[in-house]
Design a protein around this motif. Structure first.
Motif, short mmCIF file in Angstrom:
data_model
loop_
_atom_site.label_atom_id
_atom_site.label_comp_id
_atom_site.label_asym_id
_atom_site.label_seq_id
_atom_site.Cartn_x
_atom_site.Cartn_y
_atom_site.Cartn_z
N THR A 159 0.83 -1.20 0.00
CA THR A 159 0.00 0.00 0.00
C THR A 159 0.87 1.25 0.00
O THR A 159 0.63 2.17 -0.78
CB THR A 159 -0.91 0.01 1.24
N VAL A 163 0.90 4.04 -3.05
CA VAL A 163 0.48 5.44 -2.95
C VAL A 163 1.46 6.32 -3.72
O VAL A 163 1.06 7.15 -4.54
CB VAL A 163 0.40 5.88 -1.47
N HIS A 164 2.74 6.10 -3.51
CA HIS A 164 3.75 6.90 -4.23
C HIS A 164 3.63 6.69 -5.73
O HIS A 164 3.64 7.64 -6.51
CB HIS A 164 5.16 6.49 -3.79
N CYS B 20 -0.10 19.15 -4.47
CA CYS B 20 0.54 17.84 -4.68
C CYS B 20 1.79 17.70 -3.83
O CYS B 20 2.23 16.59 -3.55
CB CYS B 20 0.91 17.65 -6.14
N THR B 25 -2.34 12.79 2.22
CA THR B 25 -2.95 12.33 0.97
C THR B 25 -4.17 13.16 0.58
O THR B 25 -4.43 13.32 -0.60
CB THR B 25 -3.37 10.85 1.07
N VAL B 28 -3.15 16.05 -1.40
CA VAL B 28 -2.57 15.59 -2.66
C VAL B 28 -3.69 15.21 -3.64
O VAL B 28 -3.63 15.54 -4.83
CB VAL B 28 -1.62 14.41 -2.42
N LEU B 32 -4.31 16.80 -7.21
CA LEU B 32 -4.39 16.06 -8.48
C LEU B 32 -5.65 16.43 -9.24
O LEU B 32 -5.64 16.55 -10.47
CB LEU B 32 -4.34 14.55 -8.21
N PHE B 85 -9.89 6.19 -8.26
CA PHE B 85 -9.00 5.14 -7.77
C PHE B 85 -8.11 5.66 -6.65
O PHE B 85 -7.92 4.99 -5.63
CB PHE B 85 -8.15 4.59 -8.92
N LEU B 89 -7.65 4.36 -2.85
CA LEU B 89 -6.33 3.94 -2.40
C LEU B 89 -5.91 4.73 -1.16
O LEU B 89 -5.35 4.15 -0.21
CB LEU B 89 -5.31 4.16 -3.52
N ARG B 92 -7.67 3.28 1.75
CA ARG B 92 -7.05 2.00 2.10
C ARG B 92 -5.73 2.24 2.85
O ARG B 92 -5.43 1.57 3.84
CB ARG B 92 -6.81 1.21 0.80
N ALA B 93 -4.96 3.22 2.36
CA ALA B 93 -3.69 3.52 3.00
C ALA B 93 -3.92 4.03 4.42
O ALA B 93 -3.18 3.70 5.35
CB ALA B 93 -2.91 4.54 2.18
N ASP B 96 -4.64 0.89 6.38
CA ASP B 96 -3.51 -0.03 6.51
C ASP B 96 -2.38 0.55 7.35
O ASP B 96 -1.75 -0.14 8.14
CB ASP B 96 -2.94 -0.37 5.12
N LEU B 97 -2.11 1.83 7.13
CA LEU B 97 -0.90 2.42 7.71
C LEU B 97 -1.21 3.22 8.97
O LEU B 97 -0.30 3.63 9.69
CB LEU B 97 -0.19 3.31 6.69
N VAL B 102 1.54 10.80 3.08
CA VAL B 102 1.88 10.18 1.81
C VAL B 102 3.00 9.15 1.99
O VAL B 102 3.02 8.11 1.35
CB VAL B 102 2.29 11.25 0.79
N ASP B 103 3.93 9.43 2.90
CA ASP B 103 5.04 8.52 3.13
C ASP B 103 4.66 7.34 4.01
O ASP B 103 5.50 6.49 4.29
CB ASP B 103 6.22 9.27 3.77
#
Lengths: 508, 121
Positions: A159, A163-164, B20, B25, B28, B32, B85, B89, B92-93, B96-97, B102-103
């Motif tokens: 994941t 993302v990157h 960006c 996120t 960002v 986008l 998308f 994502l 989800r990140a 999950d994280l 972003v990192d």
């Protein structure tokens, strides 16, 4: 059928991938059906690409006007020897990846096989199209498939890497559209062949704008190809992806390299007047620095997958050197190296995954861990892959690097290219031998490894398939070099392209 | 009209690039989106801006270029799907994280740049 041959490599995975989403193949428990279908699709694509190569060699390049809208207005597919060769390479790699995934990684998610097909569809399309906007569309097709494939299987690492990867590529897509808008605004066409005619006739102020557009395109292709300042995403992304996906991605950087070859040979090539070879002074130092960055990364890699990913960067740098030389001979040498490096780095990713399976928690990290069960098998595979990738005889890497070195003319260029490629090969050998000694010879003595699972026959079969191509490439080297020579000559022969496109009368 | 258009595209691009480069996120994703708006406007202008030219053949002496409209439509559709998308994502990140950086983790030196508000802590 032969009339529509040029579009078949795009249609087969498109229809096949869609069908695999429907009832006879859909559902978690129906994975066997999907496997059979995926295998049939891959064989069909290989057969189709071989017929395409034979047709192109026999009858010359094929121009396919989609919907019969003639150039320069319609979307044109153009299959010359280069495109046909790359389509065949992609389908072969796709077969290897599909076979490898049969061992179980395709069951981590139910859409693996359809996604691989969509990914292949995008790659074939990017190789076959002769329209810049269509190229963008196929880029997006292959990208969205790669986004989902990258996260296939799930997990924190994937994941974070995804993302990157997604954000970078979305910014890249925006830049691509800016570049397309600029070039269309100036030349009034999107057909690559037509644009090469128009660029030469631009007024001086418009040339500057075209130069800006062309340079923006280089950033986009450089991002896809992992050219030096834009390569930082690659090692982490490729190391995080599951093995078959990483192996499939080995061709993705080559799509960027192919676009650089195509666009900057045809549109901004020798015939482009004041804009001729405008990016060559940029690509030349960047290519050499890319090789250096990849080599240093290979030395610093903590595990085999990252090492393989850095070798991908080295191969991109070497290909860009072949591009920056701007002669048909160097281009031909580059194409041979492209085939070789794609297959061997893909095999290296697969080997890294299989080694990881047998080393328990240590995976493929270069640390002392339990002994590998099938040492002889993996030892042979690893040595062959390492020798091929570093460029030692008798494998294809030696031949490919030799041809690139031979194609360099001019003393100053020789000094740079010879020293960079040879030193990078030497350091690659050091990095790989260091990796090999740790992986194979240093193990905790007491641990019993009888419970280590063996690897599946599918995995071994796929690795042999991809790696077996390396000695074959060397064995049939003469005929393959002859083919790449013809492909490079065809790429550099712009009047021939214009003639195939029937653009002569429109230009006058 | 051209000046207004150019300023619009420029400001949108500027905001997009700025957002960006943020660390989270959400900004960002907004960035986008802004970039893709800017790109759509830009593509549309590549056929030149005009008010009076006809879009249909045999109706007028001068015609508008139809191709940029087709390109913009394609770009809108693709851009929309990609933003959808990336939103999924990002969620989800986040799950999950455990954060929306972003990192994937908070930058270790972030408190150097953002002084924590001591009253609230």
């Amino acid at each position: 059928m032969t009339v529509h041959l040029a579009i078949l490599p795009i249609l087969i995975p498109l229809v096949g991938g869609l069908l695999m989403l429907l009832p006879p193949f859909a559902g978690v428990e129906r994975y066997q059906y999907r496997r059979v279908a995926a295998l049939c699709l891959m064989l069909a694509q290989i057969a189709c690409s071989i017929i395409l190569i034979l047709m192109v060699v026999q009858n010359g390049a094929i121009m396919y006007a989609v919907g019969d809208w003639q150039p320069p207005f319609g979307i044109i597919l153009y299959a010359d020897q280069l495109s046909a060769m790359l389509v065949a390479l992609t389908s072969f790699l796709g077969l290897g990846v599909t076979l490898y995934s049969f061992a179980g990684s395709d069951r981590e998610g139910k859409y693996f096989h359809p996604l691989v097909q969509f990914q292949l569809l995008g790659i074939y399309g990017a190789f076959l199209t002769n329209d810049l906007f269509n190229l963008f569309v196929f880029f997006e097709v292959l990208l969205i498939a790669s986004y989902t494939l990258l996260i296939h299987g799930g997990g924190k690492q994937k994941t974070a890497a995804n993302v990157h990867y997604v954000i970078l590529n979305l910014v890249g897509s925006s830049l691509f559209l800016f570049a397309l808008g600029t070039l269309y605004g100036i030349t009034g066409t999107l057909n690559i062949a037509d644009m090469s005619l128009r660029v030469a006739q631009l007024s001086e102020s418009n040339q500057l704008i075209a130069q800006a557009g062309g340079s923006l395109l280089l950033i986009v292709f450089g991002l896809k190809a992992a050219m030096l300042p834009l390569h930082f995403w690659l090692p982490r992304t490729y190391a995080a992806a599951s093995a078959p996906v990483a192996a499939l991605f080995a061709i993705m950087t080559k799509v960027g390299v192919y676009c650089i070859f195509r666009v900057y040979t045809v549109i901004f090539g020798d015939q482009a007047g004041d804009l001729a070879n405008m990016i060559q002074p940029w690509v030349w130092p960047l290519a050499i620095l890319t090789v250096i960055a990849g080599t240093v990364g290979a030395l610093a890699s903590p595990n085999l997958r990252t090492l393989a990913a850095n070798l991908v960067i080295v191969s991109v740098g070497t290909l860009l050197i072949a591009f920056a030389l701007r002669t048909p001979e160097a281009t031909a040498a580059g194409f041979l190296y492209l085939i070789h490096s794609t297959l061997v780095t893909a095999a290296l990713f697969l080997i890294a995954d299989m080694l990881g399976q047998q080393r328990g928690k240590a995976l493929d990290y270069f640390v002392v861990a339990r002994k590998i069960k099938q040492q002889a098998l993996f030892g042979v595979l690893f040595v062959v892959a390492a020798m091929a990738v570093a460029g030692l005889p008798p494998f294809s890497g030696f031949l490919a690097k030799l041809v690139i070195l031979q194609s360099v003319t001019g003393v100053e260029q020789k000094i740079w290219v010879w020293s960079v490629i040879l030193i990078s090969s030497l350091i690659t050998i050091i990095a790989l031998s260091r990796a090999g000694t740790t992986l194979f010879w240093r193990s905790t003595p007491s641990r019993d490894n009888s419970e280590t699972p063996g690897v599946s026959k599918w995995q071994i079969c796929a690795t042999f398939l991809l790696l077996g191509a390396s000695p074959l490439l060397a064995l049939f080297g003469a005929s393959i070099i002859e083919y790449t020579n013809n492909a490079a000559a065809q790429l550099h022969d712009i009047p021939y392209l214009i003639e195939v496109m029937n653009l002569e009368e429109n230009a006058q | 009209m051209e000046t207004l258009y150019v300023i619009c595209v420029g400001v949108l691009t500027f905001c997009g690039v700025f957002l960006c480069l943020r660390a989270r996120t959400f900004s960002v994703v907004v960035g986008l989106t802004m970039l893709s708006y800017a790109v759509n406007l830009f593509l549309f202008s590549s056929g030149r801006l005009n008010l009076k030219n006809a879009a249909i053949l045999d109706m007028s002496d001068s015609y508008a270029d139809p191709l940029p409209q087709a390109l913009t439509l394609t770009a809108i559709v693709i851009g929309f799907a990609m933003i959808a998308f990336v939103v999924i994502l990002a969620m989800r990140a986040r799950a999950d994280l455990g954060n929306d950086f972003v990192d994937g983790r908070e930058p270790p030196d972030s408190d150097k740049f953002i002084k924590p508000n001591k009253d609230k802590v």
